[in-house]
Design a protein around this motif. Structure first.
Motif, PDB file in Angstrom:
ATOM      1  N   ALA A 103      -1.714  13.469   4.237  1.00 51.94           N
ATOM      2  CA  ALA A 103      -1.358  12.212   3.410  1.00 51.94           C
ATOM      3  C   ALA A 103      -0.348  11.288   4.384  1.00 51.94           C
ATOM      4  O   ALA A 103      -0.030  10.500   4.305  1.00 51.94           O
ATOM      5  N   LEU A 104       0.525  12.306   4.577  1.00 53.24           N
ATOM      6  CA  LEU A 104       2.482  12.015   5.748  1.00 53.24           C
ATOM      7  C   LEU A 104       1.508  11.637   6.539  1.00 53.24           C
ATOM      8  O   LEU A 104       2.620  10.694   7.234  1.00 53.24           O
ATOM      9  N   SER A 105       0.476  11.510   7.336  1.00 54.76           N
ATOM     10  CA  SER A 105       0.015  11.748   8.995  1.00 54.76           C
ATOM     11  C   SER A 105      -0.434   9.856   8.859  1.00 54.76           C
ATOM     12  O   SER A 105      -0.798   9.602   9.897  1.00 54.76           O
ATOM     13  N   ASN A 106      -0.205   9.247   8.371  1.00 57.09           N
ATOM     14  CA  ASN A 106      -0.557   7.349   7.876  1.00 57.09           C
ATOM     15  C   ASN A 106       0.527   6.929   7.994  1.00 57.09           C
ATOM     16  O   ASN A 106       1.615   6.936   7.472  1.00 57.09           O
ATOM     17  N   GLN A 107       1.066   6.130   8.994  1.00 52.31           N
ATOM     18  CA  GLN A 107       2.191   5.566   8.730  1.00 52.31           C
ATOM     19  C   GLN A 107       2.581   4.876   7.450  1.00 52.31           C
ATOM     20  O   GLN A 107       3.745   4.373   7.206  1.00 52.31           O
ATOM     21  N   THR A 108       1.255   4.186   7.080  1.00 44.12           N
ATOM     22  CA  THR A 108       1.783   3.050   6.226  1.00 44.12           C
ATOM     23  C   THR A 108       2.392   3.829   4.715  1.00 44.12           C
ATOM     24  O   THR A 108       2.594   3.302   4.109  1.00 44.12           O
ATOM     25  N   ARG A 109       1.247   5.291   4.794  1.00 45.57           N
ATOM     26  CA  ARG A 109       1.427   6.178   3.186  1.00 45.57           C
ATOM     27  C   ARG A 109       2.634   5.939   3.471  1.00 45.57           C
ATOM     28  O   ARG A 109       3.845   6.511   2.225  1.00 45.57           O
ATOM     29  N   VAL A 110       3.314   6.450   4.738  1.00 40.81           N
ATOM     30  CA  VAL A 110       4.907   7.510   4.865  1.00 40.81           C
ATOM     31  C   VAL A 110       5.177   5.713   3.718  1.00 40.81           C
ATOM     32  O   VAL A 110       6.859   5.652   3.279  1.00 40.81           O
ATOM     33  N   ASN A 111       5.281   4.586   4.628  1.00 37.45           N
ATOM     34  CA  ASN A 111       5.994   2.936   4.248  1.00 37.45           C
ATOM     35  C   ASN A 111       5.710   3.097   2.976  1.00 37.45           C
ATOM     36  O   ASN A 111       7.200   2.595   2.401  1.00 37.45           O
TER      37      ASN A 111
END
Length: 107
Positions: free
Chosen positions: A13-21
């Motif tokens: 889930a954290l491997s995508n910058q937008t999800r981290v954002n």
């Protein structure tokens, strides 16, 4: 404590910058989103942000935003609550603290 399989799902889930954002913005919703008129203390979901506000802030389509939130929900990083016709999301601080412990002990 989370197990190895749960940790893998969280890392995915954290491997995508937008999800981290999204997670970063949900850390301080009062600074990153408009006031959430439908979330009141009596509904026990303070800090929740409506999907449409998340969508407009990240600048993605409704379907992509919903997909990203679903991935974060499945990993346990966020929790959701339906209030009236709106669905609100907020960080799941317990899972985030457990991830910190997992990293400290296992990695």
């Amino acid at each position: 404590m989370i197990n190895d399989e749960q940790a893998v799902e969280i890392f995915k889930a954290l491997s995508n910058q937008t999800r981290v954002n999204i997670l970063q913005m949900l850390k301080e919703p009062e600074h990153n989103f408009s006031t959430q008129a439908h979330v009141i203390k009596e509904q026990d979901f303070e800090g929740g942000v409506c999907v449409s506000d998340i969508r407009s802030t990240v600048g993605l389509s409704q379907s992509t935003t919903s997909q990203y939130l679903s991935i974060l929900l499945q990993s346990g990083l966020v929790e959701s609550k339906r209030i009236g016709q709106w669905t609100y999301y907020r960080r799941n601080e317990e899972t985030i603290k457990n991830l910190e412990k997992y990293i400290g002990l296992k990695i």
